[in-house]
Design an enzyme around this catalytic site. Structure first.
Site, PDB file in Angstrom:
ATOM      1  N   HIS A  73     -13.571 -12.610  -3.177  1.00  0.00           N
ATOM      2  CA  HIS A  73     -13.242 -11.146  -4.779  1.00  0.00           C
ATOM      3  C   HIS A  73     -14.087 -10.024  -4.614  1.00  0.00           C
ATOM      4  O   HIS A  73     -13.993  -8.918  -5.108  1.00  0.00           O
ATOM      5  CB  HIS A  73     -14.090 -11.973  -6.388  1.00  0.00           C
ATOM      6  CG  HIS A  73     -13.982 -12.924  -6.944  1.00  0.00           C
ATOM      7  ND1 HIS A  73     -13.451 -13.286  -6.634  1.00  0.00           N
ATOM      8  CD2 HIS A  73     -13.223 -12.417  -8.253  1.00  0.00           C
ATOM      9  CE1 HIS A  73     -12.915 -14.957  -7.529  1.00  0.00           C
ATOM     10  NE2 HIS A  73     -12.798 -13.602  -8.716  1.00  0.00           N
TER      11      HIS A  73
ATOM     12  N   ASP B  95      -8.013 -10.326  -3.594  1.00  0.00           N
ATOM     13  CA  ASP B  95      -7.926 -11.136  -2.888  1.00  0.00           C
ATOM     14  C   ASP B  95      -6.641 -11.864  -3.252  1.00  0.00           C
ATOM     15  O   ASP B  95      -6.312 -12.755  -2.251  1.00  0.00           O
ATOM     16  CB  ASP B  95      -8.658 -12.006  -3.484  1.00  0.00           C
ATOM     17  CG  ASP B  95     -10.420 -11.496  -2.941  1.00  0.00           C
ATOM     18  OD1 ASP B  95     -10.592 -11.279  -2.667  1.00  0.00           O
ATOM     19  OD2 ASP B  95     -10.448 -10.252  -3.881  1.00  0.00           O
TER      20      ASP B  95
ATOM     21  N   LEU C 259      -0.391 -17.337 -15.353  1.00  0.00           N
ATOM     22  CA  LEU C 259      -1.691 -17.436 -14.399  1.00  0.00           C
ATOM     23  C   LEU C 259      -0.330 -17.296 -12.324  1.00  0.00           C
ATOM     24  O   LEU C 259      -0.473 -18.959 -12.670  1.00  0.00           O
ATOM     25  CB  LEU C 259      -2.214 -17.804 -14.406  1.00  0.00           C
ATOM     26  CG  LEU C 259      -3.922 -17.757 -13.204  1.00  0.00           C
ATOM     27  CD1 LEU C 259      -4.947 -19.299 -13.889  1.00  0.00           C
ATOM     28  CD2 LEU C 259      -2.910 -18.065 -12.486  1.00  0.00           C
ATOM     29  N   ALA C 260       0.390 -16.817 -12.292  1.00  0.00           N
ATOM     30  CA  ALA C 260       1.235 -16.840 -11.329  1.00  0.00           C
ATOM     31  C   ALA C 260       1.987 -15.807 -10.826  1.00  0.00           C
ATOM     32  O   ALA C 260       2.734 -15.174 -11.248  1.00  0.00           O
ATOM     33  CB  ALA C 260       2.268 -17.364 -12.738  1.00  0.00           C
ATOM     34  N   GLU C 261       1.275 -15.728  -9.804  1.00  0.00           N
ATOM     35  CA  GLU C 261       1.592 -14.459  -8.914  1.00  0.00           C
ATOM     36  C   GLU C 261       2.753 -14.219  -8.221  1.00  0.00           C
ATOM     37  O   GLU C 261       3.190 -12.674  -8.088  1.00  0.00           O
ATOM     38  CB  GLU C 261       0.495 -14.178  -7.530  1.00  0.00           C
ATOM     39  CG  GLU C 261      -1.621 -13.547  -8.206  1.00  0.00           C
ATOM     40  CD  GLU C 261      -1.449 -14.893  -8.531  1.00  0.00           C
ATOM     41  OE1 GLU C 261      -1.435 -15.271  -8.792  1.00  0.00           O
ATOM     42  OE2 GLU C 261      -2.976 -14.653  -9.562  1.00  0.00           O
TER      43      GLU C 261
HETATM   44  C1  LIG Z   1      -4.078 -17.465  -8.279  1.00  0.00           C
HETATM   45  C2  LIG Z   1      -4.940 -16.776  -9.083  1.00  0.00           C
HETATM   46  N1  LIG Z   1      -4.735 -16.246  -9.431  1.00  0.00           N
HETATM   47  C3  LIG Z   1      -5.352 -15.425 -10.791  1.00  0.00           C
HETATM   48  C4  LIG Z   1      -7.388 -15.717 -10.580  1.00  0.00           C
HETATM   49  C5  LIG Z   1      -8.425 -14.969 -11.709  1.00  0.00           C
HETATM   50  N2  LIG Z   1      -8.483 -16.028 -12.489  1.00  0.00           N
HETATM   51  C6  LIG Z   1      -9.955 -16.793 -12.864  1.00  0.00           C
HETATM   52  S1  LIG Z   1      -9.969 -17.899 -13.412  1.00  0.00           S
HETATM   53  C7  LIG Z   1      -8.503 -17.863 -14.178  1.00  0.00           C
HETATM   54  C8  LIG Z   1      -8.134 -18.081 -15.482  1.00  0.00           C
HETATM   55  C9  LIG Z   1      -8.219 -19.732 -15.609  1.00  0.00           C
HETATM   56  O1  LIG Z   1      -7.779 -20.505 -16.215  1.00  0.00           O
HETATM   57  P1  LIG Z   1      -6.903 -21.605 -16.809  1.00  0.00           P
HETATM   58  O2  LIG Z   1      -7.039 -22.563 -15.431  1.00  0.00           O
HETATM   59  O3  LIG Z   1      -7.348 -22.453 -17.695  1.00  0.00           O
HETATM   60  O4  LIG Z   1      -9.396 -22.774 -16.271  1.00  0.00           O
HETATM   61  P2  LIG Z   1      -9.686 -22.330 -17.396  1.00  0.00           P
HETATM   62  O5  LIG Z   1     -11.044 -20.776 -16.464  1.00  0.00           O
HETATM   63  O6  LIG Z   1      -9.851 -22.090 -17.966  1.00  0.00           O
HETATM   64  O7  LIG Z   1     -10.996 -23.024 -17.166  1.00  0.00           O
HETATM   65  C10 LIG Z   1      -8.070 -16.276 -13.918  1.00  0.00           C
HETATM   66  C11 LIG Z   1      -6.689 -15.832 -14.205  1.00  0.00           C
HETATM   67  C12 LIG Z   1      -7.138 -16.773  -9.800  1.00  0.00           C
HETATM   68  N3  LIG Z   1      -8.821 -17.264 -10.075  1.00  0.00           N
HETATM   69  N4  LIG Z   1      -6.510 -17.411  -9.229  1.00  0.00           N
END
Ligand SMILES: Cc1ncc(C[n+]2csc(CCOP(=O)(O)OP(=O)(O)O)c2C)c(N)n1
Ligand SMILES: Cc1ncc(C[n+]2csc(CCOP(=O)(O)OP(=O)(O)O)c2C)c(N)n1
Ligand SMILES: [Mg+2]
Ligand SMILES: [Mg+2]
Lengths: 318, 329, 318, 329
Positions: free
Chosen positions: B132, B90, B63-65
């Site tokens: 979104h 977004d 999760l790292a743009e």
């Molecule tokens: C900067 C960013 N990129 C992508 C997303 C899309 N997204 C929403 S929740 C998620 C997974 C999050 O995982 P984690 O941080 O472990 O939290 P969890 O959902 O497990 O509580 C992603 C990729 C986002 N919210 N923010």
């Protein structure tokens, strides 16, 4: 040491959190809710244990998944249902949905999707506390997935440089959407990063509400006393899909079974029974109370009016 | 997933086909993004690709743009053809710098190609709320060095994505998420591409030129139908490529019809139709018999609650109404 | 173990780097150069020692300050002067200035201002090497200041997850513009962050070219062999201002004096004299050679034509 | 640094004065950014403030734009009035998400004020090249929830910055770096503010309305002088606030002159003058006797080398030429 009153309160909060989310899930599956839901089932011990360490005046920055933590910091559950129903009198007046709300009067921030924006924002809140010499603390939550983001690093580093009164909670629930820990990091625990900021840290069993609460309380009070920030990782498990629509078939069955055994409420209930803090009558009474409260809030929210389309661009500016 | 049957294919499957065909064609093409591999992406656009192309061609990212977009650019500089996905458009804002500074300006400075595609689901209409539902095409159209594509039909989506992947410049490719499962078509037989930078007249007309793109294409066509019932012959042009956009075709159409109506789902101020309007007001001025109207969202975040979101997105009725005003002038 | 030939080559490169920068500085002070200059005086041991560990086909991502490193990876110094003079036939054809150029044919990236963009870009380059099964290595430089940026974290984490063939060099030259280490981090060495990515690391004396070169060579060869990424911090000192216009009066005199004593070229020259790798005649010959090369490049560049305004928007697209 | 003398004050010192006066007035105001304290900022805008207000009011930040902008927003949510500096406007892209998602949308969602200012030196003309010459105002003007200010004179810079700091909404305040030391004025005596959202007629005229802002104000006034010599009476309007911009004043002026020329230093596509042009083409159509011309930079990154940069930035000659074309129509 956690006293009996607190123990009971933690139980009450955890079960209320679950009752709220169970209701949301059932409404969602019936197609009565609008938009998405992101449930924290299985994480209640961390959601409640950490946020319950906060006092009035402290702030909480939750993510999409931390609805239950908001309950611990005093959100009125009506707001939760009103927001999920997109109602006119809800906390966002229908401007935003699901858990993207809060209560500024209680120090509960309105979270946004971008992860983990609440981390840098909370360092700024903590900075304001420090500049104004207010003995308040900012707490920010995020998932282990969000720790891969650069903003996470920037927040921890800045908090450490300025020794800000902020507590960073990472809920490692084994998945970020479909991605398991191995695609997110190489380390066993995110706290392996704390020395990189010379920051105090703790790794705790995220299913043990007492352990979480003790670690968080220590961190919150240290922060309040000028002792600087802390990073806490709580190890737990996301028991449902990422969002309501996600069946999560990428999660191995055995893993779910294993963690079902460790359900944080079941274990804690037994413990409180053993310690005679709870008895079956009290349990039933609490359940009853939650059920009534949740039904009332859900019913009221569902009956409440939607906003009118004509106000779409009201409130963009103050 | 062959492209030669007579079956209708969704917008989403058309994109999946384009990715497959390009993965087949060129070993340098690969896909990277959050949850794109085993999960097949948040919208299932990349479904099945991991199985068929393996984890070296379809890469799950943390999760790292900045890591996603930055890495894609690095690989592109080495001659690969990465297709990077942002889970929602977004989140392009979270790695913005890489797109607008690193990718967009590299060729101008070095003469070196940067063949990278940034794909993302954009647009409103699915109760996604303020984070979104983004339509960020105007930001990127304002950045010289980028190309920006927003298709409105499955046929265009497939052909334009293939062109984007083969293009030697960075392309921001936005897929309107409402179209994913709402638009279906029988695709052209066999291999085809659609050139970047060319608009298309989706409906011929003589009285008014509606210029639009993305999810507003369908609404504009529906509006044109209604207007036809009332005796107005409306031309509907789909920009398809937002930058560089096809000013030639638009100016020609306005020369023919003498009236223009510009329709976008994006907020009013500085959406791409501001540019189209400004160019018509300059280069097309002498053709004009009426003010250049715009039908857009208001200047507000995209709201979540249905009555608000429905009021936000331009409706067929609003388009018809604006068109009648322009026609009556 | 560094052999004599390499030792001599390192000396030659360091002194060439300094000669080039001295010339640039003198042109700048005479007002003959266009735009800014960002000199690396005092850092030559790190600039050269690390980049000299690269082979043909490897890539180098420098920052604004790493002109000298480009020399170690084979940039023709004509390109450097042509770019600082904004000339039509320079590496950016006048589109960009100062050190913002490179040589793609030699794997030297064109750096941009945004720090440390070269880190994520280099992880992508390393990814391409891995995907194509090419035994090549990507090396990225940045200053200690840039380690505060989130992108730095994202790059290290991703490189570690995929075990990419990339070497991350951090030049800790004590300042980020006017900001000393204390406003940038709480830790003694940036390598305290390596365990957070389970990454191999080394902290080296950045004024000792042999130490830097050995550490970098080990890291480069490990990366080439599939052993994954490495983080190297080199401790050194920025002996001039942030940019040509900056008198840097925020830098304590004593600090400069202390580090003037540790000048990386002076010390190394003495060492090579002691080891009989160098003698005074060779030193003079090398100096002479550099002087001629630099004068020739500078003169040619200054005499070269500027681009024509009419081509301002040529080359935006391929 | 008193504001009541008869001395000319530079654009830069006017900004420094505004910061001082607001720091004096309101204990909740503080400054944060890279090198803003001891060093006084890359351009010395905050020079002397550390000495006079101390390290709790003037805070040096690490090289970390997400931390800077995110922290500023956090403090603003608690009721403080942070003034965050990006060292160059180009680096706004590195913390973009915080400005466009966190700050811009918070009030719409919560009703809670977000009184934060993002200051940055913008614009070309100092041989800064592609990464130190950005004019990002159009990106932010496209984001509902933000206000965007680009002053063109020392008087406006001071009065507008004071208003921005007192505003309860997030404001992106861009200071054209070429003006810092090139523009001087005697400032109004005593305390004053200038309201956001109001343009100003900097020169009255009857034949043509030039709409401009920032560093192009001076060039437009110079062009108006030259045109006056040739018998043309040209009105020059300075937008000052880019969003919300003063369409009323512009439409009134065009009604009077029947001709408009739009001048911006920003690249052509989707600079703010595209919006102004589109609005005139719609709401001002009936006033128009000529095409709405635009004088802009070309669609390219800002180049470094002097002949290129000089060709990039609109010159007085280009403005005069375009004006004559419009006047002759
Ligand atoms: C900067 C960013 N990129 C992508 C997303 C899309 N997204 C929403 S929740 C998620 C997974 C999050 O995982 P984690 O941080 O472990 O939290 P969890 O959902 O497990 O509580 C992603 C990729 C986002 N919210 N923010
Ligand atoms: C993202 C970003 N923000 C701000 C700047 C402005 N800036 C240029 S160099 C510099 C200091 C860099 O310090 P360091 O990383 O230690 O490198 P050094 O200059 O010491 O080599 C700053 C703040 C930048 N280049 N990039
Ligand atoms: Mg998780
Ligand atoms: Mg440094």
């Amino acid at each position: 040491m956690v006293d009996d009153k607190t123990k009971l309160e933690l139980y009450r909060l955890m079960t209320l959190g679950r009752a709220v989310e169970d209701k949301l899930f059932s409404l969602y599956r019936q197609g009565r809710l609008l938009g998405a839901i992101y449930l924290g089932r299985g994480q209640e011990a961390t959601e409640i244990g950490a946020a319950a360490a906060l006092k009035d005046g402290d702030t909480l920055a939750p993510t999409h998944r931390d609805l239950i933590a908001q309950i611990a910091h005093g959100i009125d559950i009506h707001r939760i249902f009103m927001n999920h129903f997109g109602r006119a009198d809800g906390p966002t007046r229908g401007r935003d949905g699901n858990t993207h709300a809060g209560d500024m009067s209680k120090g509960i921030l309105y979270n946004i999707s971008m992860l983990p924006d609440g981390y840098p924002v909370s360092t700024g809140i903590a900075l304001s506390f420090k500049l104004r010499k207010q003995p308040q603390v900012a707490m920010a939550y995020c998932g282990e997935g969000a720790t891969s983001r650069g903003d996470w690093h920037e927040a921890l580093n800045f908090a450490s440089i300025k020794q800000l009164p902020v507590v960073f909670i990472v809920i490692n629930n084994k998945f970020a959407y479909s991605s398991p820990n191995e695609t997110e990091m190489v380390i066993e625990s995110v706290t392996a990063r704390a020395p990189g900021y010379a920051m105090k840290s703790a790794t705790v069993d995220g299913n043990d509400v007492i352990a979480v609460h003790e670690a968080a309380t220590e961190a919150v009070e240290r922060a309040r006393g000028g002792g600087g920030p802390t990073l806490i990782e709580a190890k737990t498990m996301r028991m449902l899909g990422h969002a309501g629509h996600d069946p999560a078939d990428y999660v191995p069955e055995e893993l779910l079974k294993e963690w079902e055994e460790k359900d944080p409420i079941k274990a804690y209930k037994q413990r409180l029974l053993d310690e005679s803090v709870l008895d079956e009558a009290k349990i039933a009474a609490i359940d009853e109370e939650h059920k009534a409260a949740v039904e009332e809030a859900a019913t009221m929210a569902e009956a409440a009016p939607l906003p009118d389309g004509s106000e779409v661009s009201d409130g963009v500016y103050h | 997933m062959a492209s030669t049957t007579n079956e209708e294919v969704t917008f989403l499957d058309a994109i999946n086909q384009a990715l497959r065909e390009e993965l087949d064609r060129d070993q340098d093409v690969f896909i990277l993004g959050e949850d794109v591999a085993g999960y097949g992406g948040a919208f299932k656009v990349t479904k099945g690709l991991l199985d068929d192309y393996g984890p070296e061609r379809v890469i799950d990212m943390p999760l790292a743009e900045a890591a996603i977009f930055g890495s894609a650019i690095g690989a592109a500089l080495m001659g690969m053809r990465p297709v990077a996905e942002a889970q929602y458009a977004d989140f392009l804002a979270c790695g913005f710098d890489y797109i607008v500074n690193e990718a967009a300006k590299y060729h101008y400075r070095s003469g070196h190609p940067v063949p990278v595609v940034f794909r993302a689901p954009s647009g409103a209409g699915v109760r996604g709320g303020p984070f979104h539902s983004a339509s960020p095409e105007a930001w990127f159209a304002h950045v010289p060095g980028l190309k920006v594509v927003v298709p409105g039909t499955p046929t265009d989506a497939k052909g334009l994505l293939k062109s984007a992947i083969r293009d030697d410049n960075p392309v921001v490719f936005l897929e309107h998420k409402y179209l994913y499962r709402h638009e279906k078509e029988v695709l052209p037989e066999g291999e085809y591409t659609i050139p970047l930078g060319k608009a298309e007249i989706k409906r011929q007309g003589t009285d008014l030129s509606i210029v639009t793109y993305g999810a507003m294409l369908r609404r504009s066509l529906d509006a044109a139908d209604k207007l036809a019932e009332r005796g107005h012959s409306v031309e509907v042009i789909d920009l398809r490529t937002i930058y560089p956009w096809d000013s030639e075709m638009i100016l020609e159409s306005v020369e023919k019809t003498s009236r223009a109506l510009l329709v976008q789902e994006d907020v009013r101020t500085l959406g791409i139709m501001s540019e189209v309007g400004a160019v018509i007001a300059d280069e097309g001025f002498e053709s004009l018999d009426a003010p250049v109207g715009r039908v857009t969202a208001p200047d507000s975040p995209v709201p979540f609650s249905p009555p608000l979101e429905d009021a936000f997105i331009p409706s067929v009725e609003r388009i018809v109404e604006a068109a009648e005003k322009t026609l009556a002038f």
